[in-house]
Motif scaffolding. Structure first.
Motif, PDB file in Angstrom:
ATOM      1  N   ARG A 184      -4.466  10.524  15.597  1.00  0.00           N
ATOM      2  CA  ARG A 184      -4.366   9.098  15.341  1.00  0.00           C
ATOM      3  C   ARG A 184      -5.634   8.699  14.604  1.00  0.00           C
ATOM      4  NH1 ARG A 184      -6.888   4.127  15.604  1.00  0.00           N
ATOM      5  NH2 ARG A 184      -5.542   2.520  16.355  1.00  0.00           N
ATOM      6  N   VAL A 201       0.852  -1.187   0.000  1.00  0.00           N
ATOM      7  CA  VAL A 201       0.000   0.000   0.000  1.00  0.00           C
ATOM      8  C   VAL A 201       0.891   1.241   0.000  1.00  0.00           C
ATOM      9  CG1 VAL A 201      -1.785   1.249   1.252  1.00  0.00           C
ATOM     10  CG2 VAL A 201      -1.801  -1.231   1.256  1.00  0.00           C
ATOM     11  N   TRP A 245       3.548   0.765  10.855  1.00  0.00           N
ATOM     12  CA  TRP A 245       3.298   2.001  10.096  1.00  0.00           C
ATOM     13  C   TRP A 245       3.489   3.244  10.953  1.00  0.00           C
ATOM     14  CZ3 TRP A 245      -1.016   1.827   5.882  1.00  0.00           C
ATOM     15  CH2 TRP A 245      -0.692   0.822   4.949  1.00  0.00           C
ATOM     16  N   HIS A 246       3.131   3.139  12.228  1.00  0.00           N
ATOM     17  CA  HIS A 246       3.324   4.305  13.097  1.00  0.00           C
ATOM     18  C   HIS A 246       4.803   4.666  13.180  1.00  0.00           C
ATOM     19  CE1 HIS A 246      -0.774   4.733  14.326  1.00  0.00           C
ATOM     20  NE2 HIS A 246      -0.856   3.520  14.835  1.00  0.00           N
ATOM     21  N   PHE A 270      -5.887   4.843   9.118  1.00  0.00           N
ATOM     22  CA  PHE A 270      -4.449   4.613   8.925  1.00  0.00           C
ATOM     23  C   PHE A 270      -4.044   3.247   9.449  1.00  0.00           C
ATOM     24  CE2 PHE A 270      -0.008   5.089  10.384  1.00  0.00           C
ATOM     25  CZ  PHE A 270       0.585   5.490   9.213  1.00  0.00           C
ATOM     26  N   THR A 322      -6.214   8.607   6.379  1.00  0.00           N
ATOM     27  CA  THR A 322      -4.969   7.844   6.402  1.00  0.00           C
ATOM     28  C   THR A 322      -3.793   8.778   6.167  1.00  0.00           C
ATOM     29  OG1 THR A 322      -5.087   7.402   4.049  1.00  0.00           O
ATOM     30  CG2 THR A 322      -6.063   5.768   5.475  1.00  0.00           C
ATOM     31  N   ASP A 323      -3.992   9.773   5.310  1.00  0.00           N
ATOM     32  CA  ASP A 323      -2.884  10.655   4.956  1.00  0.00           C
ATOM     33  C   ASP A 323      -2.830  11.930   5.800  1.00  0.00           C
ATOM     34  OD1 ASP A 323      -2.558   8.770   3.093  1.00  0.00           O
ATOM     35  OD2 ASP A 323      -2.905  10.013   1.350  1.00  0.00           O
ATOM     36  N   ARG A 324      -3.964  12.354   6.276  1.00  0.00           N
ATOM     37  CA  ARG A 324      -4.095  13.566   7.099  1.00  0.00           C
ATOM     38  C   ARG A 324      -3.404  14.779   6.489  1.00  0.00           C
ATOM     39  NH1 ARG A 324      -1.503  10.801  11.379  1.00  0.00           N
ATOM     40  NH2 ARG A 324      -1.423   9.294   9.748  1.00  0.00           N
ATOM     41  N   LEU A 346       0.780   5.252   0.479  1.00  0.00           N
ATOM     42  CA  LEU A 346      -0.069   6.352   0.946  1.00  0.00           C
ATOM     43  C   LEU A 346       0.607   7.686   0.655  1.00  0.00           C
ATOM     44  CD1 LEU A 346      -0.976   5.060   4.506  1.00  0.00           C
ATOM     45  CD2 LEU A 346      -2.345   4.858   2.466  1.00  0.00           C
ATOM     46  N   GLY A 347      -0.047   8.749   1.027  1.00  0.00           N
ATOM     47  CA  GLY A 347       0.592  10.049   0.995  1.00  0.00           C
ATOM     48  C   GLY A 347       0.105  10.984  -0.092  1.00  0.00           C
ATOM     49  N   THR A 391       3.916   7.747  18.498  1.00  0.00           N
ATOM     50  CA  THR A 391       4.306   8.969  17.813  1.00  0.00           C
ATOM     51  C   THR A 391       5.433   9.630  18.591  1.00  0.00           C
ATOM     52  OG1 THR A 391       3.481  11.033  16.872  1.00  0.00           O
ATOM     53  CG2 THR A 391       2.560  10.380  18.987  1.00  0.00           C
ATOM     54  N   HIS A 428      -1.692  13.874   1.604  1.00  0.00           N
ATOM     55  CA  HIS A 428      -1.102  14.383   2.852  1.00  0.00           C
ATOM     56  C   HIS A 428      -1.151  15.908   2.843  1.00  0.00           C
ATOM     57  CE1 HIS A 428       1.287  14.660   6.363  1.00  0.00           C
ATOM     58  NE2 HIS A 428       2.319  15.202   5.762  1.00  0.00           N
ATOM     59  N   ASP A 459      -1.397   3.923  19.510  1.00  0.00           N
ATOM     60  CA  ASP A 459      -0.677   4.987  18.821  1.00  0.00           C
ATOM     61  C   ASP A 459       0.789   4.967  19.226  1.00  0.00           C
ATOM     62  OD1 ASP A 459      -0.259   7.140  17.223  1.00  0.00           O
ATOM     63  OD2 ASP A 459      -0.979   8.631  18.635  1.00  0.00           O
ATOM     64  N   ILE A 469       6.493   6.767   4.455  1.00  0.00           N
ATOM     65  CA  ILE A 469       5.112   6.320   4.221  1.00  0.00           C
ATOM     66  C   ILE A 469       4.224   7.422   3.670  1.00  0.00           C
ATOM     67  CG2 ILE A 469       4.433   6.577   6.658  1.00  0.00           C
ATOM     68  CD1 ILE A 469       2.742   3.992   6.143  1.00  0.00           C
ATOM     69  N   LEU A 470       4.251   8.599   4.252  1.00  0.00           N
ATOM     70  CA  LEU A 470       3.385   9.672   3.747  1.00  0.00           C
ATOM     71  C   LEU A 470       4.138  10.624   2.824  1.00  0.00           C
ATOM     72  CD1 LEU A 470       1.335  10.629   6.942  1.00  0.00           C
ATOM     73  CD2 LEU A 470       0.647   9.155   5.078  1.00  0.00           C
ATOM     74  N   LEU A 471       5.422  10.777   3.057  1.00  0.00           N
ATOM     75  CA  LEU A 471       6.196  11.743   2.275  1.00  0.00           C
ATOM     76  C   LEU A 471       6.800  11.065   1.044  1.00  0.00           C
ATOM     77  CD1 LEU A 471       8.153  13.525   5.144  1.00  0.00           C
ATOM     78  CD2 LEU A 471       6.067  14.272   4.029  1.00  0.00           C
ATOM     79  N   ARG A 517      -1.265  15.797  17.717  1.00  0.00           N
ATOM     80  CA  ARG A 517      -1.150  14.520  17.007  1.00  0.00           C
ATOM     81  C   ARG A 517      -2.544  13.966  16.726  1.00  0.00           C
ATOM     82  NH1 ARG A 517       0.722  10.287  13.981  1.00  0.00           N
ATOM     83  NH2 ARG A 517       0.062   8.310  14.851  1.00  0.00           N
ATOM     84  N   GLU A 547      -0.987  17.833  11.127  1.00  0.00           N
ATOM     85  CA  GLU A 547      -0.338  17.945  12.438  1.00  0.00           C
ATOM     86  C   GLU A 547       0.568  19.174  12.501  1.00  0.00           C
ATOM     87  OE1 GLU A 547       1.405  14.164  13.509  1.00  0.00           O
ATOM     88  OE2 GLU A 547      -0.430  13.126  12.943  1.00  0.00           O
ATOM     89  N   LYS A 548       1.225  19.497  11.402  1.00  0.00           N
ATOM     90  CA  LYS A 548       2.078  20.687  11.378  1.00  0.00           C
ATOM     91  C   LYS A 548       1.204  21.947  11.454  1.00  0.00           C
ATOM     92  CE  LYS A 548       6.283  22.373  10.979  1.00  0.00           C
ATOM     93  NZ  LYS A 548       7.286  22.099  12.021  1.00  0.00           N
ATOM     94  N   PRO A 608       9.752  17.114   8.838  1.00  0.00           N
ATOM     95  CA  PRO A 608       8.805  18.224   8.911  1.00  0.00           C
ATOM     96  C   PRO A 608       8.247  18.550  10.302  1.00  0.00           C
ATOM     97  CG  PRO A 608       8.285  16.804   7.075  1.00  0.00           C
ATOM     98  CD  PRO A 608       9.355  16.124   7.839  1.00  0.00           C
ATOM     99  N   LEU A 609       8.129  17.573  11.178  1.00  0.00           N
ATOM    100  CA  LEU A 609       7.499  17.909  12.459  1.00  0.00           C
ATOM    101  C   LEU A 609       8.503  18.343  13.524  1.00  0.00           C
ATOM    102  CD1 LEU A 609       4.534  15.393  12.722  1.00  0.00           C
ATOM    103  CD2 LEU A 609       4.418  17.837  12.392  1.00  0.00           C
TER     104      LEU A 609
END
Lengths: 409, 171
Positions: free
Chosen positions: A371, A72, B122-123, A375, A407-409, A74-75, B71, A78, B69, B144-146, A369, A82-83, B154-155
């Motif tokens: 959750r 899978v 994945w987390h 995801f 999933t991507d938020r 993802l992204g 993180t 996105h 979770d 995974i996301l980027l 954050r 969160e930022k 980024p965070l």
């Protein structure tokens, strides 16, 4: 009607297979597709595939019709939620919460508001606000499950149920429009309460909706959930055993579909749920393997169908006890949240939506954050795919009921 | 079960690396203490995270079977530590546990929890790409996301926003 004659090969949950291991199908026939050796083929499902319910890419490796592996990606959606949370004021972030699980925006608003409220010990939420929150969240749960119901039929090839489901969903959206002015991104539940009281006659119309929906629900169940062809496509497909569901951290209908009796609304109650459960207002539907095996796609689907009815009962209970009163606690225009950290998880239509918020006492969060249940829930697909037929991969992805915004938020 | 009781149960089971409880406290104006609102966290040593999580999962009086979770947080740009935050949930006892491990920015490495909870997979991938933490022993340490070629984390509070990406200006 027996499902022991299903054409689906038996799942062994192995990530690889050996061609010499010819398996016997549940119908008694020998597997035939191993006789023909074909070279492995990689199929890109998505990013623009209707069955992925958004922009998600699933890379599938298959040997003829048999899936031998999947990955899978993802992204694609996105949006740095969160930022953004670390850069805007507490209340300004609320509209962003609408946008992760856009099918259940009320629930997202509630999850974020409750997390921030957990940092404000003196704040009291008025009872009318609590009940209005519960009514709207439950109506939104029905709307979200209606989409899950309709689009799952659509994925598998049944177009009609989708049109029926959207008829009732349209009514729910009209109800939301009357109370908050928006049809999809509500921002209705605010930190401290709700922002608008129910307009005259609104609660009565909600009651009327419950009456009508109860009748329609039986049609839904008979039209799709108990349809013979639908059962053939979903029972015995994508079986998630109990221990696997727990190991993967699945929540919501995905977990209950595998026979785990756990619902945050009942087991760790918030808002008016504890009181409602004690009054016998709702039950927690759990998968039973009625049409196939425990934890198959049909079980997960049927848990959602039954939950819609439980939500109707909850709404009815709230309508019975709601009284006039204030709708928001004492909240200043610019909210300053006391220093501290909190994690609050609530039961969204797709599972546990968790917010971890960290404040240093200022106007902006230090960390926000999210959750998202989708995801975690989609992670299990990589495990389920190997050994299934290519046509079933759509049924498996559809049964996880993901929203890519989350999933991507 | 309350956090202190969970802490004591783990201690009695012989788990090492427990560094105490971070409990909320009311504000105290006399001593200029702003207080700390919210929820309690169990402070742990990052070097002992895997045996600790295993004990949380297997100890019969705790049974934290779900990893909800995992993180991280970068509380301050000029701080020395990142925090790794883990949320556990017990289906049987209906209690939660929040774990916090301080990880020095000079050595951002922690053992992967995937062997204990597969949900961590994945987390941890997300956490790794967003904060630059290395999870030792992770089976699949891709982003995974980027996008695969994304620079920076980024965070992190000291993250500088890029001005262009593959010839596309972002200013």
């Amino acid at each position: 009607m027996s499902n022991s004659t299903s054409n689906t090969p038996e799942k062994d949950h192995k990530s690889s297979y050996r061609a010499e291991e010819r398996r016997t199908l549940s119908s008694g026939e020998e597997e035939f597709f191993f006789d023909v050796k074909t070279s492995d083929m990689e199929v890109n499902m998505g990013p623009q595939h209707p069955a992925t319910h958004g922009v998600m890419r699933v890379l599938i490796r298959c040997d003829g019709e048999l899936v031998t592996g999947s990955q899978v990606h993802l992204g694609y959606l996105h949006r740095c939620a969160e930022k953004i949370g670390e850069n805007v004021e507490w209340l300004q972030y609320l509209p962003y919460t609408d946008r992760y699980d856009y099918l259940a925006a009320m629930n997202n608003n509630l999850g974020y508001s409750m997390a921030v409220e957990a940092l404000m010990p003196g704040l009291e939420i008025p009872r009318r606000a609590v009940l209005l929150r519960t009514i709207n969240v439950e109506l939104n749960r029905i709307a979200s499950h209606l989409v899950a119901y309709g689009t799952y039929g659509l994925d598998i090839g049944a177009i009609t149920p989708f049109l029926y489901a959207f008829r009732e969903r349209e009514w729910i959206q009209a109800l939301f429009e009357k109370i908050c002015g928006a049809r999809l991104t509500y921002s209705y539940i605010r930190i401290g309460g709700v922002f608008n009281d129910a307009p005259p006659g609104w609660l009565k119309e909600v009651g009327h909706f419950c009456d009508v929906f109860e009748e329609k629900w039986k049609e839904y169940r008979d039209l799709l959930a108990l349809n013979h062809i639908f059962i053939k496509r979903t029972a015995h497909v994508g079986v998630i055993p109990k221990d696997m569901a727990i190991d993967f951290g699945l929540t919501g209908p995905m977990l209950r579909g595998s026979g785990v009796d756990f619902d945050l609304r009942r087991d760790m109650p918030y808002m008016a749920y504890g009181e409602a459960y004690e009054a016998g207002a709702f039950k927690v539907p759990v998968g039973s393997g009625e049409k196939g095996e425990l934890g198959d796609s049909w079980d997960r689907f049927y848990v959602r169908v039954e939950e819609m009815m439980e939500s109707i009962k909850l709404v009815r209970w709230c309508l019975g006890v709601i009284e006039d009163g204030p709708i928001i606690g004492e909240i200043p225009k610019v909210i300053k949240v006391p220093a501290g950290e909190a994690y609050v998880g609530i039961e969204n239509p797709r599972g546990e939506l968790g917010h971890y918020v960290h404040s240093d006492g200022g106007k902006v969060a230090v960390r926000c954050r999210v959750r998202g249940p989708s995801f975690t829930n989609i992670a299990v697909v990589e495990e389920l795919m190997p050994g299934t037929l290519l046509a079933d991969s759509v049924a498996i992805i559809g049964s996880t009921d993901i929203v890519i915004g989350e999933t991507d938020r | 079960m309350e956090l202190q009781a969970i802490h004591d149960t783990l201690k009695a089971a012989g788990v090492v690396g427990l560094l105490g409880c971070d409990e909320p406290r009311p504000a105290n104006k006399k001593e200029k203490d702003p207080g700390r609102a919210g929820m309690p966290f169990l402070l742990v040593d990052p070097a002992e995270i895997v045996p600790l999580l295993t004990a949380c999962r297997d100890e019969s009086r705790l049974q934290f079977d779900l990893l909800i979770d995992l993180t991280a947080s970068d509380p301050a740009a000029d701080g020395d530590d990142l925090w790794v935050l883990i949320q556990l949930l017990s289906l049987k006892y209906r209690h939660r546990l929040a774990i916090k491990a301080h990880l020095p920015k000079s050595a951002l490495s922690i053992a992967s929890a995937t062997a204990v909870y597969r949900a961590a997979n994945w987390h941890e991938r997300e956490c790794s790409e967003m904060f630059g933490i290395t999870f030792e022993g992770h089976p699949d340490p891709r982003k995974i996301l980027l996008p695969d070629d994304w620079k920076g984390f980024p965070l992190r509070k000291d993250y500088e926003f890029p001005t262009e990406y593959h010839g596309i200006s972002c200013e």
